[in-house]
Design a protein around this motif. Structure first.
Motif, PDB file in Angstrom:
ATOM      1  N   LEU A 151      -4.966  53.534  75.085  1.00 53.20           N
ATOM      2  CA  LEU A 151      -5.361  52.996  73.727  1.00 53.20           C
ATOM      3  C   LEU A 151      -6.568  51.922  73.727  1.00 53.20           C
ATOM      4  CD1 LEU A 151      -1.606  52.713  72.289  1.00 53.20           C
ATOM      5  CD2 LEU A 151      -3.409  54.003  71.446  1.00 53.20           C
ATOM      6  N   ASP A 152      -6.544  51.131  75.047  1.00 54.51           N
ATOM      7  CA  ASP A 152      -7.598  50.161  75.257  1.00 54.51           C
ATOM      8  C   ASP A 152      -9.079  50.889  74.967  1.00 54.51           C
ATOM      9  OD1 ASP A 152      -5.957  47.889  75.123  1.00 54.51           O
ATOM     10  OD2 ASP A 152      -5.906  47.833  77.554  1.00 54.51           O
ATOM     11  N   LEU A 153      -8.749  52.312  76.037  1.00 53.57           N
ATOM     12  CA  LEU A 153     -10.222  52.922  76.129  1.00 53.57           C
ATOM     13  C   LEU A 153     -10.562  53.720  74.895  1.00 53.57           C
ATOM     14  CD1 LEU A 153     -12.111  53.990  78.176  1.00 53.57           C
ATOM     15  CD2 LEU A 153     -10.434  55.855  78.985  1.00 53.57           C
ATOM     16  N   LEU A 154      -9.373  54.145  74.041  1.00 55.14           N
ATOM     17  CA  LEU A 154      -9.571  54.794  72.838  1.00 55.14           C
ATOM     18  C   LEU A 154     -10.144  53.956  71.900  1.00 55.14           C
ATOM     19  CD1 LEU A 154      -6.440  57.204  72.697  1.00 55.14           C
ATOM     20  CD2 LEU A 154      -8.967  57.893  73.326  1.00 55.14           C
ATOM     21  N   GLU A 155      -9.615  52.829  71.871  1.00 54.46           N
ATOM     22  CA  GLU A 155     -10.140  51.891  70.710  1.00 54.46           C
ATOM     23  C   GLU A 155     -11.734  51.532  71.176  1.00 54.46           C
ATOM     24  OE1 GLU A 155      -7.619  48.385  71.165  1.00 54.46           O
ATOM     25  OE2 GLU A 155      -6.358  49.112  69.341  1.00 54.46           O
ATOM     26  N   ASP A 156     -12.041  51.570  72.318  1.00 54.16           N
ATOM     27  CA  ASP A 156     -13.441  51.157  72.626  1.00 54.16           C
ATOM     28  C   ASP A 156     -14.291  52.397  72.257  1.00 54.16           C
ATOM     29  OD1 ASP A 156     -16.033  50.145  73.603  1.00 54.16           O
ATOM     30  OD2 ASP A 156     -15.274  50.715  75.762  1.00 54.16           O
ATOM     31  N   ALA A 157     -13.801  53.555  72.585  1.00 53.51           N
ATOM     32  CA  ALA A 157     -14.608  54.776  72.293  1.00 53.51           C
ATOM     33  C   ALA A 157     -14.616  55.052  71.042  1.00 53.51           C
ATOM     34  CB  ALA A 157     -13.854  56.040  73.331  1.00 53.51           C
ATOM     35  N   CYS A 158     -13.467  55.172  70.304  1.00 61.02           N
ATOM     36  CA  CYS A 158     -13.552  55.469  68.856  1.00 61.02           C
ATOM     37  C   CYS A 158     -14.381  54.438  68.042  1.00 61.02           C
ATOM     38  CB  CYS A 158     -12.060  55.247  68.301  1.00 61.02           C
ATOM     39  SG  CYS A 158     -11.289  56.895  68.691  1.00 61.02           S
TER      40      CYS A 158
ATOM     41  N   ALA B  67      -3.424  60.121  69.769  1.00 61.13           N
ATOM     42  CA  ALA B  67      -3.783  58.724  69.610  1.00 61.13           C
ATOM     43  C   ALA B  67      -5.168  58.261  69.252  1.00 61.13           C
ATOM     44  CB  ALA B  67      -3.326  57.992  71.103  1.00 61.13           C
ATOM     45  N   ALA B  68      -6.181  59.241  69.660  1.00 60.43           N
ATOM     46  CA  ALA B  68      -7.655  59.190  69.440  1.00 60.43           C
ATOM     47  C   ALA B  68      -7.608  59.231  67.906  1.00 60.43           C
ATOM     48  CB  ALA B  68      -8.465  59.945  70.053  1.00 60.43           C
ATOM     49  N   GLU B  69      -6.979  60.506  67.375  1.00 59.99           N
ATOM     50  CA  GLU B  69      -6.900  60.334  65.986  1.00 59.99           C
ATOM     51  C   GLU B  69      -6.408  59.321  65.181  1.00 59.99           C
ATOM     52  OE1 GLU B  69      -4.777  63.693  62.739  1.00 59.99           O
ATOM     53  OE2 GLU B  69      -4.479  63.910  64.724  1.00 59.99           O
TER      54      GLU B  69
ATOM     55  N   THR C  45     -13.671  65.601  73.593  1.00 66.26           N
ATOM     56  CA  THR C  45     -12.555  65.995  74.530  1.00 66.26           C
ATOM     57  C   THR C  45     -12.251  64.739  75.235  1.00 66.26           C
ATOM     58  OG1 THR C  45     -14.238  66.562  76.005  1.00 66.26           O
ATOM     59  CG2 THR C  45     -13.366  68.184  74.667  1.00 66.26           C
ATOM     60  N   MET C  46     -10.995  64.661  75.936  1.00 68.40           N
ATOM     61  CA  MET C  46     -10.509  63.658  76.947  1.00 68.40           C
ATOM     62  C   MET C  46     -11.033  63.583  78.316  1.00 68.40           C
ATOM     63  SD  MET C  46      -9.208  61.941  74.376  1.00 68.40           S
ATOM     64  CE  MET C  46      -9.799  62.444  72.759  1.00 68.40           C
ATOM     65  N   ASP C  47     -11.181  64.822  78.695  1.00 65.83           N
ATOM     66  CA  ASP C  47     -11.415  64.769  80.372  1.00 65.83           C
ATOM     67  C   ASP C  47     -12.376  66.144  80.486  1.00 65.83           C
ATOM     68  OD1 ASP C  47      -9.616  67.145  80.617  1.00 65.83           O
ATOM     69  OD2 ASP C  47      -7.906  65.842  80.918  1.00 65.83           O
ATOM     70  N   GLU C  48     -12.690  66.349  81.806  1.00 60.73           N
ATOM     71  CA  GLU C  48     -13.370  67.481  82.154  1.00 60.73           C
ATOM     72  C   GLU C  48     -12.872  68.795  81.871  1.00 60.73           C
ATOM     73  OE1 GLU C  48     -16.697  67.790  83.157  1.00 60.73           O
ATOM     74  OE2 GLU C  48     -16.906  65.850  82.635  1.00 60.73           O
TER      75      GLU C  48
ATOM     76  N   THR D 162     -15.339  59.800  75.836  1.00 59.95           N
ATOM     77  CA  THR D 162     -15.732  58.462  76.945  1.00 59.95           C
ATOM     78  C   THR D 162     -17.248  58.085  76.675  1.00 59.95           C
ATOM     79  OG1 THR D 162     -15.881  59.670  78.600  1.00 59.95           O
ATOM     80  CG2 THR D 162     -13.678  58.267  78.356  1.00 59.95           C
ATOM     81  N   ARG D 163     -18.152  59.160  76.332  1.00 59.99           N
ATOM     82  CA  ARG D 163     -19.817  58.753  76.210  1.00 59.99           C
ATOM     83  C   ARG D 163     -19.976  57.859  75.268  1.00 59.99           C
ATOM     84  NH1 ARG D 163     -22.282  64.139  76.672  1.00 59.99           N
ATOM     85  NH2 ARG D 163     -22.208  64.914  78.816  1.00 59.99           N
ATOM     86  N   PHE D 164     -18.846  57.404  74.321  1.00 61.55           N
ATOM     87  CA  PHE D 164     -18.812  56.604  73.227  1.00 61.55           C
ATOM     88  C   PHE D 164     -18.605  55.102  73.560  1.00 61.55           C
ATOM     89  CE2 PHE D 164     -19.278  60.762  71.290  1.00 61.55           C
ATOM     90  CZ  PHE D 164     -20.498  60.424  70.373  1.00 61.55           C
ATOM     91  N   CYS D 165     -18.117  54.784  74.850  1.00 63.60           N
ATOM     92  CA  CYS D 165     -17.438  53.567  75.173  1.00 63.60           C
ATOM     93  C   CYS D 165     -18.595  52.715  75.296  1.00 63.60           C
ATOM     94  CB  CYS D 165     -16.712  53.734  76.611  1.00 63.60           C
ATOM     95  SG  CYS D 165     -15.083  54.702  76.559  1.00 63.60           S
ATOM     96  N   ARG D 166     -18.268  51.746  74.820  1.00 67.56           N
ATOM     97  CA  ARG D 166     -19.317  50.419  74.554  1.00 67.56           C
ATOM     98  C   ARG D 166     -19.046  49.369  75.643  1.00 67.56           C
ATOM     99  NH1 ARG D 166     -19.828  49.046  68.519  1.00 67.56           N
ATOM    100  NH2 ARG D 166     -17.538  48.753  69.062  1.00 67.56           N
ATOM    101  N   GLN D 167     -17.817  49.147  76.121  1.00 63.36           N
ATOM    102  CA  GLN D 167     -17.365  48.029  76.945  1.00 63.36           C
ATOM    103  C   GLN D 167     -16.659  48.523  78.099  1.00 63.36           C
ATOM    104  OE1 GLN D 167     -14.895  45.464  74.465  1.00 63.36           O
ATOM    105  NE2 GLN D 167     -16.420  45.127  73.119  1.00 63.36           N
TER     106      GLN D 167
END
Length: 163
Positions: free
Chosen positions: A146-153, A22-24, A91-94, A120-125
């Motif tokens: 998907l909400d989280l991935l859209e923000d992070a990507c 999904a991130a891809e 990566t997606m998690d620890e 998730t370090r790239f999340c802005r919102q």
């Protein structure tokens, strides 16, 4: 003059059927909207190989398709060569982070190593320590991912955008 090499980005989760494909797909969709596809080589992988060769989870495909995002990859397991051949591994998690970092310790000294970072370090919102695995949950989990991935990507693209 030789054109610059594309920035190579690999997204990694556990099984490579939900979060990382999904991130891809999200990142590729954002690149297409910005007409930056030629500047990046994008792939995904899992730390485990159970789903090798399988398409992304149907529920994740359906949730992504509702947003106009196609998920076309096939699951694969991360390989030692990926550590040297990609510029960035997200990566997606620890657990994914620890496994990829452990794998990177096996790369020969002096070899190029990818920058390994939690996506998730790239999340802005949104604030999140990890991208949760929606596999055992209901439909809302796929939407939240998907909400989280859209923000992070979007944040990742901003950080890696060719100047």
């Amino acid at each position: 003059m030789t054109p610059p090499q594309p920035t190579r980005v690999l997204f990694v989760c556990l099984g490579n059927i939900c979060r990382s494909p999904a991130a891809e797909g999200v990142f590729l969709h954002q690149l297409a909207l910005e007409q930056l596809q030629d500047h990046f080589l994008v792939d995904s992988a899992g730390t485990g190989g159970w789903h090798r060769g399988h398409p992304p989870d149907e529920r994740m495909q359906a949730a992504a398709a509702r947003r106009g995002i196609q998920l076309t990859s096939r699951a694969r397991q991360i390989q030692l060569a990926d550590i040297s051949s990609f510029d960035h591994i997200l990566t997606m998690d620890e657990d994914n982070l620890a496994q990829v970092r452990a794998l990177s310790q096996r790369v020969q000294s002096g070899s190029q190593r990818a920058r390994i970072t939690p996506l998730t370090r790239f999340c802005r919102q949104r604030k999140a320590a990890a991208v949760p695995d929606p596999y055992y949950g209901g439909p809302e989990g796929f939407e939240q991912v998907l909400d989280l991935l859209e923000d992070a990507c979007a944040g990742l693209l901003e950080a890696l955008r060719p100047r």
